[in-house]
Scaffold this motif. Structure first.
Motif, PDB file in Angstrom:
ATOM      1  N   LEU A  78      -0.318 -26.535 -14.645  1.00 25.16           N
ATOM      2  CA  LEU A  78      -1.758 -26.349 -14.845  1.00 25.16           C
ATOM      3  C   LEU A  78      -2.447 -27.704 -14.850  1.00 25.16           C
ATOM      4  CD1 LEU A  78      -2.089 -23.646 -17.657  1.00 25.16           C
ATOM      5  CD2 LEU A  78      -2.617 -23.375 -15.245  1.00 25.16           C
ATOM      6  N   THR A  79      -3.675 -27.735 -14.354  1.00 26.06           N
ATOM      7  CA  THR A  79      -4.477 -28.956 -14.412  1.00 26.06           C
ATOM      8  C   THR A  79      -5.540 -28.799 -15.497  1.00 26.06           C
ATOM      9  OG1 THR A  79      -6.100 -28.149 -12.800  1.00 26.06           O
ATOM     10  CG2 THR A  79      -4.149 -29.297 -11.931  1.00 26.06           C
ATOM     11  N   VAL A  80      -6.040 -29.920 -15.992  1.00 27.55           N
ATOM     12  CA  VAL A  80      -7.105 -29.840 -16.984  1.00 27.55           C
ATOM     13  C   VAL A  80      -8.383 -29.298 -16.353  1.00 27.55           C
ATOM     14  CG1 VAL A  80      -6.227 -31.613 -18.539  1.00 27.55           C
ATOM     15  CG2 VAL A  80      -7.626 -32.286 -16.581  1.00 27.55           C
ATOM     16  N   ALA A  81      -8.548 -29.500 -15.045  1.00 28.73           N
ATOM     17  CA  ALA A  81      -9.720 -28.950 -14.357  1.00 28.73           C
ATOM     18  C   ALA A  81      -9.700 -27.426 -14.411  1.00 28.73           C
ATOM     19  CB  ALA A  81      -9.758 -29.431 -12.908  1.00 28.73           C
ATOM     20  N   TYR A  82      -8.508 -26.835 -14.234  1.00 27.96           N
ATOM     21  CA  TYR A  82      -8.383 -25.382 -14.324  1.00 27.96           C
ATOM     22  C   TYR A  82      -8.700 -24.911 -15.744  1.00 27.96           C
ATOM     23  CZ  TYR A  82      -6.196 -20.788 -14.589  1.00 27.96           C
ATOM     24  OH  TYR A  82      -5.975 -19.452 -14.811  1.00 27.96           O
ATOM     25  N   GLN A  85     -12.427 -25.082 -16.328  1.00 26.53           N
ATOM     26  CA  GLN A  85     -13.143 -23.987 -15.670  1.00 26.53           C
ATOM     27  C   GLN A  85     -12.980 -22.691 -16.434  1.00 26.53           C
ATOM     28  OE1 GLN A  85     -15.320 -24.076 -13.194  1.00 26.53           O
ATOM     29  NE2 GLN A  85     -15.612 -21.879 -13.574  1.00 26.53           N
ATOM     30  N   ASN A  86     -11.794 -22.460 -16.968  1.00 25.24           N
ATOM     31  CA  ASN A  86     -11.542 -21.278 -17.770  1.00 25.24           C
ATOM     32  C   ASN A  86     -12.449 -21.255 -19.002  1.00 25.24           C
ATOM     33  OD1 ASN A  86      -9.966 -19.566 -19.856  1.00 25.24           O
ATOM     34  ND2 ASN A  86      -8.817 -19.208 -17.959  1.00 25.24           N
ATOM     35  N   TYR A  92     -17.927 -21.816 -23.163  1.00 25.87           N
ATOM     36  CA  TYR A  92     -17.888 -23.058 -23.926  1.00 25.87           C
ATOM     37  C   TYR A  92     -18.892 -24.068 -23.358  1.00 25.87           C
ATOM     38  CZ  TYR A  92     -13.839 -22.125 -26.943  1.00 25.87           C
ATOM     39  OH  TYR A  92     -13.001 -21.633 -27.909  1.00 25.87           O
ATOM     40  N   ASN A  93     -19.417 -24.900 -24.239  1.00 22.69           N
ATOM     41  CA  ASN A  93     -20.458 -25.902 -23.965  1.00 22.69           C
ATOM     42  C   ASN A  93     -21.822 -25.251 -23.784  1.00 22.69           C
ATOM     43  OD1 ASN A  93     -18.550 -27.857 -24.212  1.00 22.69           O
ATOM     44  ND2 ASN A  93     -18.623 -28.573 -22.089  1.00 22.69           N
ATOM     45  N   PRO A 150     -10.700 -15.951 -25.010  1.00 24.89           N
ATOM     46  CA  PRO A 150     -10.612 -14.798 -24.100  1.00 24.89           C
ATOM     47  C   PRO A 150     -11.843 -14.700 -23.201  1.00 24.89           C
ATOM     48  CG  PRO A 150     -10.041 -14.160 -26.341  1.00 24.89           C
ATOM     49  CD  PRO A 150     -10.602 -15.549 -26.419  1.00 24.89           C
ATOM     50  N   LEU A 151     -11.629 -14.302 -21.947  1.00 22.48           N
ATOM     51  CA  LEU A 151     -12.713 -14.162 -20.982  1.00 22.48           C
ATOM     52  C   LEU A 151     -13.328 -12.768 -21.070  1.00 22.48           C
ATOM     53  CD1 LEU A 151     -11.145 -15.849 -17.821  1.00 22.48           C
ATOM     54  CD2 LEU A 151     -12.613 -16.875 -19.568  1.00 22.48           C
ATOM     55  N   LEU A 152     -14.629 -12.705 -20.850  1.00 18.34           N
ATOM     56  CA  LEU A 152     -15.325 -11.422 -20.806  1.00 18.34           C
ATOM     57  C   LEU A 152     -14.964 -10.700 -19.515  1.00 18.34           C
ATOM     58  CD1 LEU A 152     -17.486  -9.476 -21.969  1.00 18.34           C
ATOM     59  CD2 LEU A 152     -19.195 -10.800 -20.691  1.00 18.34           C
ATOM     60  N   ILE A 153     -14.506  -9.471 -19.625  1.00 17.57           N
ATOM     61  CA  ILE A 153     -14.183  -8.664 -18.448  1.00 17.57           C
ATOM     62  C   ILE A 153     -15.419  -7.908 -17.985  1.00 17.57           C
ATOM     63  CG2 ILE A 153     -12.730  -6.824 -17.511  1.00 17.57           C
ATOM     64  CD1 ILE A 153     -10.790  -7.375 -19.841  1.00 17.57           C
TER      65      ILE A 153
END
Length: 790
Positions: A78-82, A85-86, A92-93, A150-153
């Motif tokens: 995994l990259t920190v960019a990924y 983006q998550n 966030y922010n 967690p991401l909103l579905i």
């Protein structure tokens, strides 16, 4: 001289003066009447608006459905960019109350806020060359893993009309989107009092000349009034009511407030079977983005769709959509919102739409099941009218893989169906499908597809009971292994092992005074005595029923019921899966083999919380040990043989090479059940009318399973598949395929099978003439010179 005075002109002037006065009186009276009528209807619609506002929030605060938190582990690719983006997608922010992050070269500092799903403990994740090197808590403690927000579905639909919306505030809306909407829909929105009379007059003339009411002429306020309070019928009386309500809205709210309501109310098309209501939902549906992340071109596209959403759909009519988008950009130049150069750059941008597959992005069958479960636990009114956050088990990336695999796999199935019905002249029924994937060690349902196309049919086949066919058979063999623990013999066969001989000749089984004479899928394929390993690998019906008879049909059914197959009954046919279960049930049942004998009830909902992050309800998974881990592994070893040299060998032919176990099933339906060390998946294919699908599980369901699992193991969270490790008391041995004895250097054509310690064959393929050890020697481990275990 006499002077003559003519009075007639005076009378004439008096006459005209009287007429003028009368006309003025009439005009004044008419004005008074109109004013009275206006005042009457103004008051009337003031009451209508006041009553609507007093009834509660203008928009229902429906529950939001969230995915499972993404786990970051050291060693992952995994990259920190990924990761950034998550987190950005999670909010966030943009919403500090939810959380913030700071990105610095190869590390990222994450700080959850008070509204986060997690505690407020943050962490720093360090990567190098795209690999997670370390995770450190705020207090300096090294962590092995860390869960992201967690991401909103999606949101639950608001009503039976199946509308979806994501509420936004005016400050959430990008300025470019406000400017785009105003430029194309209502340029004087921020100046007029709610009604543009000049525009209405022009439209009235146009409608009279064209003999049809096609010109709108409505301001944004009028559109909002129409959407909230009026029917869509185009009538003069409706237009008058629309104007009255617009005046009331302008009197009650500021322009930003009106635009915010409009932004949440306006319809922007259809996605599957759901209406897309509001800019927030449109942003997610068309671009897979939070509204705050839209760029200029995307803002213009959404604004352009307002007039005719389906006509300008970018999925159905991309050329129309792009032409309309560019017209909006030109309008924005005209109003001074953007420059010619900005418009040119935006026009050069491709559409870049989110994948149109609603099944992949919003998991509608999964969400429907979540709703059904919550209705039983949470008040329906609270569920549909409160801003509850429902945290679930879903993995969005795996859900996408499942949806794509189903789409590809069902093309193969359709081809098989057409070939099967090549000589048929009647209509061909294309079968339905279900795929359920779960974590075999937690029971969480990670992905779920309940049918071919949710927009066409909302019937969820993941919860439809169907005869299980041969994917049930492992429970017969598990019962036999269970019986053999402690050295118990099965009649003259001795202790049951993978090499126990079973009779596969045609035979009649008596039950309840009635004869039962089954056949194999392929008649006469394996006549005579066969090993248990071969019987399951090649899914032999007669041999399996013969084994069930030895161990007791009731014992087989009892084990199945404890594993969640509740319909199982102690009859001969239970051995070959004539009783029904749902794909979700079967996914839970197979956790017994994949999870050291522990049955996990599949679950979807982890927690329900309010907008402040306070817990409304948490849910605890159900787990129960129903098999000895040794029995579980011995059965699993046979299931590995199904893939490596049995009916599911097509899975290997499709390029799936990871360690796995599984079982094909064919009844009137086609099944495949299989798993790796980290992921379990059930695939079902069948007809809604219960007619025979006339397809083998090996040719229909197994390739689809392979398609899905091949995609799944490419994801970091499922890529670390490992060989299955035997528990203490069980050992793997290599056996010669020709003799079924221990393999040595002289017989390289071998396979692997697991045995309880002391029960493996003692002779090797090169020493087959030597006498085997006695059962007592096997059970008590008398030393021998057999080859070492694998």
């Amino acid at each position: 001289m006499a002077v003559k005075i003519k009075l007639a002109p005076t009378r004439r002037r008096g006459f005209f003066s009287s007429i003028f006065s009368g006309v003025m009186v009439l005009i004044l009276a008419g004005a008074v009447v109109l004013a009275g009528v206006f005042f009457f209807y103004y008051q009337r619609y003031q009451t209508v608006v006041d009553d609507r506002l007093a009834a509660g929030p203008i928009f229902s605060n429906v529950a939001q459905i969230y995915a499972a938190p993404r786990e970051i582990r050291t060693g992952q690719k995994l990259t920190v960019a990924y990761i950034a983006q998550n987190l950005r997608t999670a909010g966030y922010n943009a919403n500090p109350q939810l959380g913030t992050f700071q990105l610095n070269s190869d590390n990222i500092l994450i700080k959850p806020g008070p509204q986060s799903y997690h505690s407020t403990d943050g962490a720093t994740i360090n990567t190098e060359d795209g690999i997670v090197q370390s995770i450190t808590a705020e207090n300096g403690v090294a962590l092995r893993s860390y869960e992201l927000e967690p991401l909103l579905i999606t949101a639950l639909s608001e009503d039976k009309g199946r509308g979806k919306r994501r509420l936004v505030t005016y400050k959430d809306i990008p300025p470019h989107l406000v400017q785009a909407v105003v430029a194309i829909e209502d340029r004087r929105f921020f100046e007029h009092s709610g009604v543009n009379f000049v525009r209405i007059a022009k439209c009235a003339v146009q409608d009279v000349l064209s003999h049809r009411m096609s010109c709108g002429g409505s301001t944004l306020t009028q559109q909002l009034a129409r959407g909230f309070f009026l029917s869509p019928d185009k009538k003069i009386t409706r237009k008058l009511r629309e104007i009255m309500i617009s005046f009331q809205l302008e009197a009650h709210f500021t322009k930003p407030q009106i635009f915010e309501m409009y932004a949440n109310q306006v319809n922007i098309g259809q996605r599957g079977s759901f209406a897309i209501n509001g800019f927030g939902e449109a942003s997610q549906a068309y671009f897979g983005k939070d509204i705050r992340q839209l760029d200029l071109a995307q803002c213009a596209l959404i604004a352009g769709m307002i007039q005719r959403p389906n006509y300008f759909s970018p999925y159905k009519h991309p050329d129309r959509a792009m032409e309309r988008r560019n017209l909006v950009l030109d309008s924005m130049v005209d109003t001074g919102a953007i420059t010619d150069a900005e418009a040119s750059r935006a026009k050069a941008e491709p559409l870049r739409l989110a994948p149109p597959n609603v099944d992949a992005s919003e998991a509608p069958y999964f969400v429907d099941l979540v709703h059904d479960q919550l209705v039983q636990r949470v008040n329906e009114q609270d569920l549909t009218h409160q801003s509850l956050r429902i945290y679930t088990s879903l993995d969005p990336e795996l859900q996408r893989a499942a949806s794509e695999a189903v789409e590809i796999g069902m093309r193969n199935v359709d081809d098989l169906v057409r070939k099967t019905h090549r000589k048929s002249t009647g209509p061909i029924t294309m079968p339905q499908v279900s795929l359920v994937a779960l974590n075999p060690h937690t029971g969480q349902i990670l992905a779920l597809v309940g049918g071919r196309n949710y927009a066409v049919s909302q019937l969820n086949h993941a919860v439809a009971s169907r005869p299980t066919g041969s994917i049930f058979k492992p429970f017969v063999y598990a019962t036999a292994f269970n019986t053999s623990l402690g050295g118990t013999s099965l009649d003259e066969s001795g202790v049951f092992t993978a090499m126990t001989k079973l009779n596969d000749d045609t035979q009649t089984f008596m039950y309840d005074g009635k004869p039962y004479t089954p056949g194999n899928f392929t008649h006469g394929e394996f006549p005579g005595m066969v090993t248990a390993a071969d019987a399951l690998a090649h899914s032999l019906n007669i041999a399996t029923i013969a084994l069930a008879q030895k161990v007791g049909y009731g014992n087989v059914a009892a084990l199945a019921r404890s594993a969640g197959i509740t319909d199982a009954k102690g009859t001969p046919s239970v051995a070959i899966g004539t009783y029904s279960a749902t794909p979700i049930d079967m996914a839970g049942a197979y956790t017994v083999f994949a999870n050291n004998g522990v049955h996990l009830k599949p679950w979807m909902v982890a927690s329900v919380r309010n907008t402040n992050g306070d817990i409304v309800s948490d849910f605890t998974p159900e787990a129960k040990q129903i098999l000895d881990p040794r029995v579980s592994f011995l059965t699993q070893s046979l299931l590995e043989g199904v893939l490596n040299r049995g009916t599911a060998s097509l899975v290997r032919a499709h390029g799936f090479t990871a360690p796995a176990a599984g079982k094909t099933g064919t009844s009137h339906d086609a099944w495949f059940a299989g798993y790796t060390s980290s992921l379990l998946c059930i695939v079902w294919i069948g007809n809604d009318d219960y007619t025979d699908v006339k397809l083998e599980g090996a040719k229909a369901a197994a390739p689809l399973w392979a398609e899905f699992m091949t995609r799944a193991i490419k994801l970091p969270q499922y890529s670390d598949t490992k060989p299955f490790t035997p528990p203490e008391g069980v050992t793997n041995y290599r056996l010669d395929k020709l003799t079924d004895l221990l393999a040595d250097a002289s017989c390289p054509n071998d396979f692997t099978a697991a045995f309880l310690d002391g029960t493996a064959p003692q002779s090797t393929c090169s020493r087959m003439a030597e006498s085997p050890r006695t059962l007592v020697q096997e059970l008590f481990g008398t030393p021998s010179s057999t080859p070492p275990p694998q």
